[in-house]
Design a protein around this motif. Structure first.
Motif, PDB file in Angstrom:
ATOM      1  N   ASP A 204      -5.547 -35.870  46.566  1.00  0.00           N
ATOM      2  CA  ASP A 204      -4.762 -34.938  46.203  1.00  0.00           C
ATOM      3  C   ASP A 204      -4.374 -35.673  44.860  1.00  0.00           C
ATOM      4  OD1 ASP A 204      -2.872 -35.378  47.456  1.00  0.00           O
ATOM      5  OD2 ASP A 204      -1.967 -33.314  47.256  1.00  0.00           O
ATOM      6  N   LEU A 205      -3.266 -36.208  45.073  1.00  0.00           N
ATOM      7  CA  LEU A 205      -2.610 -36.675  43.332  1.00  0.00           C
ATOM      8  C   LEU A 205      -3.162 -37.740  42.205  1.00  0.00           C
ATOM      9  CD1 LEU A 205       0.762 -36.514  44.816  1.00  0.00           C
ATOM     10  CD2 LEU A 205       0.564 -35.059  42.933  1.00  0.00           C
ATOM     11  N   ALA A 206      -4.056 -38.307  43.188  1.00  0.00           N
ATOM     12  CA  ALA A 206      -4.394 -39.394  42.437  1.00  0.00           C
ATOM     13  C   ALA A 206      -5.465 -38.823  42.161  1.00  0.00           C
ATOM     14  CB  ALA A 206      -5.297 -40.361  43.832  1.00  0.00           C
ATOM     15  N   ALA A 207      -6.200 -37.425  42.492  1.00  0.00           N
ATOM     16  CA  ALA A 207      -7.298 -36.954  41.402  1.00  0.00           C
ATOM     17  C   ALA A 207      -6.879 -35.808  40.101  1.00  0.00           C
ATOM     18  CB  ALA A 207      -8.202 -36.079  42.521  1.00  0.00           C
ATOM     19  N   ALA A 208      -5.879 -36.251  40.808  1.00  0.00           N
ATOM     20  CA  ALA A 208      -4.629 -34.963  39.658  1.00  0.00           C
ATOM     21  C   ALA A 208      -4.708 -35.439  38.618  1.00  0.00           C
ATOM     22  CB  ALA A 208      -4.003 -34.065  40.252  1.00  0.00           C
ATOM     23  N   VAL A 209      -4.508 -36.589  38.801  1.00  0.00           N
ATOM     24  CA  VAL A 209      -4.148 -38.066  37.938  1.00  0.00           C
ATOM     25  C   VAL A 209      -5.164 -38.879  36.745  1.00  0.00           C
ATOM     26  CG1 VAL A 209      -3.523 -40.484  37.392  1.00  0.00           C
ATOM     27  CG2 VAL A 209      -2.101 -39.089  38.584  1.00  0.00           C
ATOM     28  N   ARG A 210      -6.443 -38.838  37.859  1.00  0.00           N
ATOM     29  CA  ARG A 210      -8.172 -39.217  37.274  1.00  0.00           C
ATOM     30  C   ARG A 210      -8.403 -37.776  36.343  1.00  0.00           C
ATOM     31  NH1 ARG A 210      -9.689 -40.734  42.046  1.00  0.00           N
ATOM     32  NH2 ARG A 210     -10.196 -38.155  42.327  1.00  0.00           N
ATOM     33  N   ALA A 211      -7.990 -36.473  36.868  1.00  0.00           N
ATOM     34  CA  ALA A 211      -8.516 -35.338  35.353  1.00  0.00           C
ATOM     35  C   ALA A 211      -7.916 -35.155  34.867  1.00  0.00           C
ATOM     36  CB  ALA A 211      -8.663 -34.482  36.888  1.00  0.00           C
ATOM     37  N   GLY A 212      -6.415 -35.624  34.472  1.00  0.00           N
ATOM     38  CA  GLY A 212      -6.002 -35.792  33.666  1.00  0.00           C
ATOM     39  C   GLY A 212      -5.090 -34.679  33.586  1.00  0.00           C
ATOM     40  N   ARG A 213      -3.972 -34.131  34.641  1.00  0.00           N
ATOM     41  CA  ARG A 213      -3.787 -32.935  35.009  1.00  0.00           C
ATOM     42  C   ARG A 213      -2.352 -33.430  34.893  1.00  0.00           C
ATOM     43  NH1 ARG A 213      -7.684 -32.189  38.411  1.00  0.00           N
ATOM     44  NH2 ARG A 213      -6.915 -32.061  39.912  1.00  0.00           N
ATOM     45  N   THR A 214      -1.727 -34.782  35.882  1.00  0.00           N
ATOM     46  CA  THR A 214      -0.620 -34.728  35.863  1.00  0.00           C
ATOM     47  C   THR A 214      -0.950 -36.854  36.138  1.00  0.00           C
ATOM     48  OG1 THR A 214      -0.670 -33.884  38.032  1.00  0.00           O
ATOM     49  CG2 THR A 214       1.065 -35.924  37.555  1.00  0.00           C
ATOM     50  N   GLY A 215       0.912 -36.507  34.634  1.00  0.00           N
ATOM     51  CA  GLY A 215       0.636 -38.287  34.128  1.00  0.00           C
ATOM     52  C   GLY A 215       0.755 -38.840  35.272  1.00  0.00           C
ATOM     53  N   TYR A 216       0.514 -40.134  35.096  1.00  0.00           N
ATOM     54  CA  TYR A 216       0.375 -41.279  36.223  1.00  0.00           C
ATOM     55  C   TYR A 216       2.337 -41.532  36.712  1.00  0.00           C
ATOM     56  CZ  TYR A 216       0.369 -45.592  38.811  1.00  0.00           C
ATOM     57  OH  TYR A 216       1.217 -46.846  39.163  1.00  0.00           O
ATOM     58  N   ALA A 217       3.282 -41.669  35.692  1.00  0.00           N
ATOM     59  CA  ALA A 217       4.554 -41.804  36.404  1.00  0.00           C
ATOM     60  C   ALA A 217       4.700 -40.646  36.633  1.00  0.00           C
ATOM     61  CB  ALA A 217       5.546 -42.025  34.171  1.00  0.00           C
ATOM     62  N   GLU A 218       4.680 -39.348  36.943  1.00  0.00           N
ATOM     63  CA  GLU A 218       4.912 -38.149  37.465  1.00  0.00           C
ATOM     64  C   GLU A 218       4.319 -37.800  38.473  1.00  0.00           C
ATOM     65  OE1 GLU A 218       6.632 -34.571  38.274  1.00  0.00           O
ATOM     66  OE2 GLU A 218       7.009 -35.816  36.837  1.00  0.00           O
ATOM     67  N   ALA A 219       2.943 -38.611  38.343  1.00  0.00           N
ATOM     68  CA  ALA A 219       2.573 -38.328  40.281  1.00  0.00           C
ATOM     69  C   ALA A 219       3.354 -39.711  41.355  1.00  0.00           C
ATOM     70  CB  ALA A 219       1.510 -38.527  40.377  1.00  0.00           C
ATOM     71  N   VAL A 220       3.231 -40.227  40.113  1.00  0.00           N
ATOM     72  CA  VAL A 220       4.795 -41.770  40.831  1.00  0.00           C
ATOM     73  C   VAL A 220       6.061 -40.760  41.848  1.00  0.00           C
ATOM     74  CG1 VAL A 220       5.880 -43.550  41.653  1.00  0.00           C
ATOM     75  CG2 VAL A 220       3.604 -43.557  40.045  1.00  0.00           C
ATOM     76  N   ARG A 221       6.176 -39.879  40.676  1.00  0.00           N
ATOM     77  CA  ARG A 221       7.729 -39.163  41.550  1.00  0.00           C
ATOM     78  C   ARG A 221       7.330 -38.071  42.088  1.00  0.00           C
ATOM     79  NH1 ARG A 221       9.384 -40.313  35.721  1.00  0.00           N
ATOM     80  NH2 ARG A 221       7.711 -38.949  34.960  1.00  0.00           N
ATOM     81  N   GLN A 222       6.279 -37.696  42.210  1.00  0.00           N
ATOM     82  CA  GLN A 222       5.863 -36.554  43.244  1.00  0.00           C
ATOM     83  C   GLN A 222       5.051 -37.707  44.531  1.00  0.00           C
ATOM     84  OE1 GLN A 222       2.962 -33.922  41.729  1.00  0.00           O
ATOM     85  NE2 GLN A 222       4.383 -33.434  40.290  1.00  0.00           N
ATOM     86  N   ARG A 223       5.932 -38.805  44.779  1.00  0.00           N
ATOM     87  CA  ARG A 223       5.199 -39.553  45.677  1.00  0.00           C
ATOM     88  C   ARG A 223       3.225 -39.236  46.049  1.00  0.00           C
ATOM     89  NH1 ARG A 223       9.530 -41.787  49.258  1.00  0.00           N
ATOM     90  NH2 ARG A 223       8.209 -41.847  50.379  1.00  0.00           N
ATOM     91  N   MET A 224       3.359 -40.063  44.983  1.00  0.00           N
ATOM     92  CA  MET A 224       1.705 -40.044  44.980  1.00  0.00           C
ATOM     93  C   MET A 224       1.558 -41.470  46.483  1.00  0.00           C
ATOM     94  SD  MET A 224      -1.344 -41.300  42.040  1.00  0.00           S
ATOM     95  CE  MET A 224      -0.420 -41.895  41.088  1.00  0.00           C
ATOM     96  N   TYR A 225       2.314 -42.193  46.031  1.00  0.00           N
ATOM     97  CA  TYR A 225       2.747 -43.405  46.965  1.00  0.00           C
ATOM     98  C   TYR A 225       3.022 -43.149  47.691  1.00  0.00           C
ATOM     99  CZ  TYR A 225       0.173 -45.914  42.933  1.00  0.00           C
ATOM    100  OH  TYR A 225      -0.837 -46.821  42.191  1.00  0.00           O
ATOM    101  N   VAL A 226       2.489 -44.025  49.646  1.00  0.00           N
ATOM    102  CA  VAL A 226       2.752 -43.376  50.755  1.00  0.00           C
ATOM    103  C   VAL A 226       3.063 -44.835  51.820  1.00  0.00           C
ATOM    104  CG1 VAL A 226       2.942 -40.630  50.297  1.00  0.00           C
ATOM    105  CG2 VAL A 226       1.494 -42.709  51.277  1.00  0.00           C
ATOM    106  N   PRO A 227       4.015 -44.925  52.922  1.00  0.00           N
ATOM    107  CA  PRO A 227       3.275 -45.541  53.880  1.00  0.00           C
ATOM    108  C   PRO A 227       2.196 -45.594  54.070  1.00  0.00           C
ATOM    109  CG  PRO A 227       5.903 -44.213  54.570  1.00  0.00           C
ATOM    110  CD  PRO A 227       4.865 -43.324  52.595  1.00  0.00           C
ATOM    111  N   LEU A 228       1.756 -46.590  54.347  1.00  0.00           N
ATOM    112  CA  LEU A 228      -0.010 -47.342  54.654  1.00  0.00           C
ATOM    113  C   LEU A 228       0.001 -46.472  56.328  1.00  0.00           C
ATOM    114  CD1 LEU A 228      -0.173 -50.855  54.940  1.00  0.00           C
ATOM    115  CD2 LEU A 228      -0.843 -49.817  52.975  1.00  0.00           C
TER     116      LEU A 228
END
Length: 288
Positions: A204-228
């Motif tokens: 969901d956050l990856a799609a928001a970055v791809r669509a330009g709705r969320t900046g990359y750095a902000e998505a990282v702060r929102q924990r776009m990346y998670v444990p495997l």
């Protein structure tokens, strides 16, 4: 396949103002406590640039050097010498791979101007020049598709594969954010996978970055990346495909993180431990 770590999982990033930067001793000790065999270098200046000093520091923690990530403006020929010098230092410290990203020249990964056709051809030519210079030192060069660079989207990855013979760093997170399926890419181009950054991300956050709705750095702060295993990347499918295709390189665990002053210092260790547990659940692979 060998398993390594990277400082970005501890919040250490080349982007100015990214977040709290833990000291190298804390980061390397955390990796060693998890039984990781090696690390990538991290951003310029984070670990010693002198190869002897770098080897000594890594030896203290029982870690080898995989190589290093380097974001440079590949469409500008003046960066070839810079990349070649980094390759020389990596090789002298025992590294194996130079991981190139086609940087825009801007700080961060939230803006991306378009390249002209001539600039794209220069990018491809300069990537080859860096590859040849790195090879003189016994180092492999790979191209890392990365959010906010000139090789980001699925069509750009395909274009680079068609125009260049450089292998890819298969970064499962950045590829998914850019709109590519990393498993499908590995299936179609098994002989072009030269290195792997193993990540999991929330779609969901990856799609928001791809669509330009969320900046990359902000998505990282929102924990776009998670444990495997906690996200939407088919980690198991990818690793099993790589194994079936005879991939014998590194799997570098990366969970891009931006730490604040209030975050616990051991949080990256806990997250990386979860990733390792998920990985070993279906590989049965020892970490050292």
């Amino acid at each position: 396949m060998r398993i390594a770590g990277a400082p970005i999982s501890w919040g250490v990033c080349e982007v100015p103002g990214w977040g709290r930067v833990l000291d190298p001793a804390t980061v390397l000790a955390g990796m060693a406590s998890l039984g990781l065999a090696a690390t990538e270098l991290g951003p310029p200046g984070y670990l010693p640039s002198d190869p002897a000093a770098l080897r000594a520091l890594l030896d203290e923690h029982g870690l080898a050097l995989v190589g290093g990530f380097l974001a440079v403006t590949l469409h500008d020929r003046s960066t070839v010498d810079e990349a070649a010098e980094v390759a020389h230092r990596l090789a002298a410290a025992g590294g194996e791979v130079l991981v190139l990203a086609a940087a825009t020249g801007l700080d961060g990964y939230d803006e991306r101007p378009e390249l002209t056709g001539a600039q794209w051809r220069e990018l491809v030519d300069n990537a080859a020049r860096v590859r040849d210079r790195a090879a003189r030192h016994g180092l492999r060069a790979v191209l890392h598709p990365h959010v906010g660079t000139h090789v980001e989207r699925a069509d750009e990855v395909e274009r680079f594969l068609a125009d260049s013979d450089l292998p890819l760093c298969l970064d499962t997170g950045h590829l998914l954010i850019g709109g590519a399926d990393p498993v499908e890419l590995a299936h179609r181009f098994p002989d072009r996978i030269g290195h792997v950054h193993l990540k999991d991300v929330r779609a969901d956050l990856a799609a928001a970055v791809r669509a330009g709705r969320t900046g990359y750095a902000e998505a990282v702060r929102q924990r776009m990346y998670v444990p495997l295993g906690d996200g939407d990347v088919d980690v198991r499918g990818l690793v099993e495909l790589l194994r079936d295709n005879g991939y014998s390189g590194w799997l570098v665990l990366e969970q891009d993180t931006a730490l604040t002053e209030g975050d616990a210092v051991d949080e990256p260790v806990r997250d990386t431990a979860r990733s390792l547990a998920h990985l070993t659940r279906f590989t049965g692979q020892e970490r050292r």
